[in-house]
Design a protein around this motif. Structure first.
Motif, PDB file in Angstrom:
ATOM      1  N   ILE A 103      41.391  66.322  65.779  1.00  0.00           N
ATOM      2  CA  ILE A 103      40.629  65.434  65.117  1.00  0.00           C
ATOM      3  C   ILE A 103      41.116  64.517  64.193  1.00  0.00           C
ATOM      4  CG2 ILE A 103      39.149  65.830  62.854  1.00  0.00           C
ATOM      5  CD1 ILE A 103      38.398  68.518  64.066  1.00  0.00           C
ATOM      6  N   THR A 104      42.457  64.747  63.484  1.00  0.00           N
ATOM      7  CA  THR A 104      43.254  63.843  62.870  1.00  0.00           C
ATOM      8  C   THR A 104      43.673  62.596  63.705  1.00  0.00           C
ATOM      9  OG1 THR A 104      44.009  65.669  61.275  1.00  0.00           O
ATOM     10  CG2 THR A 104      45.369  63.505  61.513  1.00  0.00           C
ATOM     11  N   ILE A 105      43.965  62.834  64.763  1.00  0.00           N
ATOM     12  CA  ILE A 105      44.331  61.578  65.903  1.00  0.00           C
ATOM     13  C   ILE A 105      43.204  60.961  66.141  1.00  0.00           C
ATOM     14  CG2 ILE A 105      44.840  61.390  68.204  1.00  0.00           C
ATOM     15  CD1 ILE A 105      46.719  63.623  68.285  1.00  0.00           C
ATOM     16  N   LEU A 106      41.815  61.494  66.218  1.00  0.00           N
ATOM     17  CA  LEU A 106      40.452  60.678  66.492  1.00  0.00           C
ATOM     18  C   LEU A 106      40.552  59.831  65.307  1.00  0.00           C
ATOM     19  CD1 LEU A 106      38.241  59.964  68.134  1.00  0.00           C
ATOM     20  CD2 LEU A 106      37.085  61.994  67.200  1.00  0.00           C
ATOM     21  N   LYS A 107      40.530  60.430  63.923  1.00  0.00           N
ATOM     22  CA  LYS A 107      40.194  59.804  62.830  1.00  0.00           C
ATOM     23  C   LYS A 107      41.201  58.494  62.531  1.00  0.00           C
ATOM     24  CE  LYS A 107      38.539  63.526  59.858  1.00  0.00           C
ATOM     25  NZ  LYS A 107      38.573  64.470  58.881  1.00  0.00           N
ATOM     26  N   SER A 108      42.331  58.944  62.864  1.00  0.00           N
ATOM     27  CA  SER A 108      43.431  57.957  62.532  1.00  0.00           C
ATOM     28  C   SER A 108      43.492  56.555  63.627  1.00  0.00           C
ATOM     29  CB  SER A 108      44.908  58.452  62.980  1.00  0.00           C
ATOM     30  OG  SER A 108      45.060  59.709  62.315  1.00  0.00           O
ATOM     31  N   LEU A 109      43.060  56.992  64.890  1.00  0.00           N
ATOM     32  CA  LEU A 109      42.657  55.966  65.938  1.00  0.00           C
ATOM     33  C   LEU A 109      41.454  54.952  65.452  1.00  0.00           C
ATOM     34  CD1 LEU A 109      42.917  58.050  69.171  1.00  0.00           C
ATOM     35  CD2 LEU A 109      44.553  56.073  68.458  1.00  0.00           C
ATOM     36  N   PHE A 110      40.612  55.587  64.749  1.00  0.00           N
ATOM     37  CA  PHE A 110      39.469  54.861  64.120  1.00  0.00           C
ATOM     38  C   PHE A 110      40.027  53.925  62.937  1.00  0.00           C
ATOM     39  CE2 PHE A 110      35.859  53.984  61.311  1.00  0.00           C
ATOM     40  CZ  PHE A 110      35.048  52.967  62.155  1.00  0.00           C
ATOM     41  N   LEU A 111      40.762  54.632  62.130  1.00  0.00           N
ATOM     42  CA  LEU A 111      41.119  53.853  60.908  1.00  0.00           C
ATOM     43  C   LEU A 111      42.182  52.752  61.230  1.00  0.00           C
ATOM     44  CD1 LEU A 111      42.289  56.995  58.789  1.00  0.00           C
ATOM     45  CD2 LEU A 111      40.302  55.389  58.196  1.00  0.00           C
ATOM     46  N   LEU A 112      42.901  52.800  62.328  1.00  0.00           N
ATOM     47  CA  LEU A 112      43.569  51.857  62.851  1.00  0.00           C
ATOM     48  C   LEU A 112      43.310  50.828  63.570  1.00  0.00           C
ATOM     49  CD1 LEU A 112      46.815  54.351  62.689  1.00  0.00           C
ATOM     50  CD2 LEU A 112      46.845  52.224  61.655  1.00  0.00           C
ATOM     51  N   ASN A 113      42.442  51.363  64.527  1.00  0.00           N
ATOM     52  CA  ASN A 113      41.793  50.485  65.541  1.00  0.00           C
ATOM     53  C   ASN A 113      40.262  50.325  65.670  1.00  0.00           C
ATOM     54  OD1 ASN A 113      44.575  52.029  66.822  1.00  0.00           O
ATOM     55  ND2 ASN A 113      44.253  49.995  67.550  1.00  0.00           N
ATOM     56  N   GLY A 114      39.612  51.086  64.929  1.00  0.00           N
ATOM     57  CA  GLY A 114      38.252  50.981  64.892  1.00  0.00           C
ATOM     58  C   GLY A 114      37.540  50.031  63.890  1.00  0.00           C
ATOM     59  N   HIS A 115      36.248  49.921  64.468  1.00  0.00           N
ATOM     60  CA  HIS A 115      35.308  49.067  63.311  1.00  0.00           C
ATOM     61  C   HIS A 115      33.740  49.542  63.637  1.00  0.00           C
ATOM     62  CE1 HIS A 115      38.433  45.887  63.654  1.00  0.00           C
ATOM     63  NE2 HIS A 115      38.886  46.055  64.706  1.00  0.00           N
ATOM     64  N   PHE A 116      33.045  49.396  62.395  1.00  0.00           N
ATOM     65  CA  PHE A 116      31.705  49.705  62.463  1.00  0.00           C
ATOM     66  C   PHE A 116      30.905  48.624  61.809  1.00  0.00           C
ATOM     67  CE2 PHE A 116      28.502  51.555  59.559  1.00  0.00           C
ATOM     68  CZ  PHE A 116      27.410  51.742  60.589  1.00  0.00           C
ATOM     69  N   TYR A 117      30.017  48.287  62.428  1.00  0.00           N
ATOM     70  CA  TYR A 117      29.248  47.071  61.528  1.00  0.00           C
ATOM     71  C   TYR A 117      27.806  46.826  62.079  1.00  0.00           C
ATOM     72  CZ  TYR A 117      30.463  44.654  66.101  1.00  0.00           C
ATOM     73  OH  TYR A 117      30.685  44.463  67.187  1.00  0.00           O
ATOM     74  N   TYR A 118      26.919  46.220  61.285  1.00  0.00           N
ATOM     75  CA  TYR A 118      25.624  46.568  61.693  1.00  0.00           C
ATOM     76  C   TYR A 118      24.698  45.263  60.858  1.00  0.00           C
ATOM     77  CZ  TYR A 118      24.019  48.029  56.883  1.00  0.00           C
ATOM     78  OH  TYR A 118      23.722  48.182  55.651  1.00  0.00           O
ATOM     79  N   ASN A 119      23.759  44.825  61.262  1.00  0.00           N
ATOM     80  CA  ASN A 119      22.950  43.687  60.522  1.00  0.00           C
ATOM     81  C   ASN A 119      21.757  44.436  59.956  1.00  0.00           C
ATOM     82  OD1 ASN A 119      21.296  41.825  59.984  1.00  0.00           O
ATOM     83  ND2 ASN A 119      21.610  40.567  61.855  1.00  0.00           N
ATOM     84  N   ALA A 120      22.017  44.332  58.494  1.00  0.00           N
ATOM     85  CA  ALA A 120      20.879  45.121  57.673  1.00  0.00           C
ATOM     86  C   ALA A 120      19.905  44.531  57.048  1.00  0.00           C
ATOM     87  CB  ALA A 120      21.809  45.656  56.391  1.00  0.00           C
ATOM     88  N   ASP A 121      19.546  43.167  57.777  1.00  0.00           N
ATOM     89  CA  ASP A 121      18.272  42.393  57.327  1.00  0.00           C
ATOM     90  C   ASP A 121      16.997  43.142  57.713  1.00  0.00           C
ATOM     91  OD1 ASP A 121      18.046  42.021  59.974  1.00  0.00           O
ATOM     92  OD2 ASP A 121      18.603  39.739  59.995  1.00  0.00           O
ATOM     93  N   ASN A 122      17.021  44.040  58.645  1.00  0.00           N
ATOM     94  CA  ASN A 122      15.784  44.766  59.083  1.00  0.00           C
ATOM     95  C   ASN A 122      14.745  43.638  59.801  1.00  0.00           C
ATOM     96  OD1 ASN A 122      16.279  47.244  58.222  1.00  0.00           O
ATOM     97  ND2 ASN A 122      16.103  46.463  56.144  1.00  0.00           N
ATOM     98  N   SER A 123      15.182  42.684  60.497  1.00  0.00           N
ATOM     99  CA  SER A 123      14.347  41.585  60.925  1.00  0.00           C
ATOM    100  C   SER A 123      14.473  42.073  62.504  1.00  0.00           C
ATOM    101  CB  SER A 123      14.553  40.299  60.675  1.00  0.00           C
ATOM    102  OG  SER A 123      15.688  39.941  61.283  1.00  0.00           O
ATOM    103  N   GLN A 124      13.393  41.329  63.047  1.00  0.00           N
ATOM    104  CA  GLN A 124      13.636  41.060  64.642  1.00  0.00           C
ATOM    105  C   GLN A 124      14.887  40.674  65.052  1.00  0.00           C
ATOM    106  OE1 GLN A 124      10.082  39.238  65.911  1.00  0.00           O
ATOM    107  NE2 GLN A 124       8.742  41.111  65.464  1.00  0.00           N
ATOM    108  N   ASN A 125      15.495  39.785  64.465  1.00  0.00           N
ATOM    109  CA  ASN A 125      16.767  39.115  64.975  1.00  0.00           C
ATOM    110  C   ASN A 125      18.041  40.253  64.631  1.00  0.00           C
ATOM    111  OD1 ASN A 125      15.546  36.794  65.498  1.00  0.00           O
ATOM    112  ND2 ASN A 125      15.478  36.036  63.439  1.00  0.00           N
TER     113      ASN A 125
END
Length: 208
Positions: A103-125
């Motif tokens: 589990i630590t390895i998975l977390k570490s892989l995300f910390l070093l190589n991961g990204h999370f993003y989203y568009n929060a405008d709630n529109s159709q675009n």
């Protein structure tokens, strides 16, 4: 949105095996190792610097550590460090049979190589949500994907130019994975945003 990586970083355990598992991922994904000159150069996010320094000082106090900007230079007997964490040029999960280490390895892989993003405008675009891990080698990408599958998460793999990407755009999978890695507040904020978006979509459909 709350910084999910800071949340995940705060959940990393400080026991010996998990600390060394984290350090192994750091060296594998973010280092240049020069064995002839006995030094290791790390290029990591500033938020990870204190954690890496703490582990190095606790386990390898004889090493010399210099920091500037997003770089950390490790000098001295680096062989004791590399052998101590079972360092190889690939991530060998056989060295980490314990669930907490994996589990630590998975977390570490995300910390070093991961990204999370989203568009929060709630529109159709809105482009929605995306969580991904990006790696320089396919071998490491496959290891990450297998580790995710082991914990019940099915993500896709693609090649993007010279990188290999493990990703998902499924909001339910993203929420569950964020909670699993320790970013519960981000997952809750994401669920709230999804609920608001669904409510607005329902209102628009009724008006139409």
């Amino acid at each position: 949105m709350l910084d999910c990586k800071n949340q995940i970083l705060s959940t990393l355990k400080n026991n010996n095996c998990c600390s060394l598992a984290f350090l192994n991922v750091v060296l594998l994904t973010s280092s240049q190792i020069n064995k002839e000159k006995s030094h290791i150069l790390l290029n990591i996010d500033n938020s990870l610097m204190p954690k890496v320094e703490q582990i190095l000082l606790n386990f390898y106090p004889d090493l010399e550590i210099d920091c500037w900007d997003s770089f950390l230079l490790i000098k001295g007997n680096i062989y004791s460090l590399l052998s101590g964490i079972n360092y190889e040029e690939t991530l060998n999960l056989d060295f980490y049979p314990n669930e907490c280490d994996r589990i630590t390895i998975l977390k570490s892989l995300f910390l070093l190589n991961g990204h999370f993003y989203y568009n929060a405008d709630n529109s159709q675009n809105s482009k929605g949500y995306n969580l991904e891990f990006t790696f320089r080698t396919e071998d490491l990408a496959n290891t990450c994907k297998n580790l995710l599958t082991e914990f019940g998460f099915e993500l896709k793999k693609i090649k993007r130019q010279t990188s290999f990407v493990i990703y998902t755009k499924n909001s339910n999978t993203i929420c569950d994975l964020l909670v699993f890695m320790g970013a519960s507040y981000t997952a809750l904020e994401m669920q709230n945003n999804l609920a608001i978006r669904e409510l607005r979509n329902n209102v628009n459909r009724q008006n139409n």
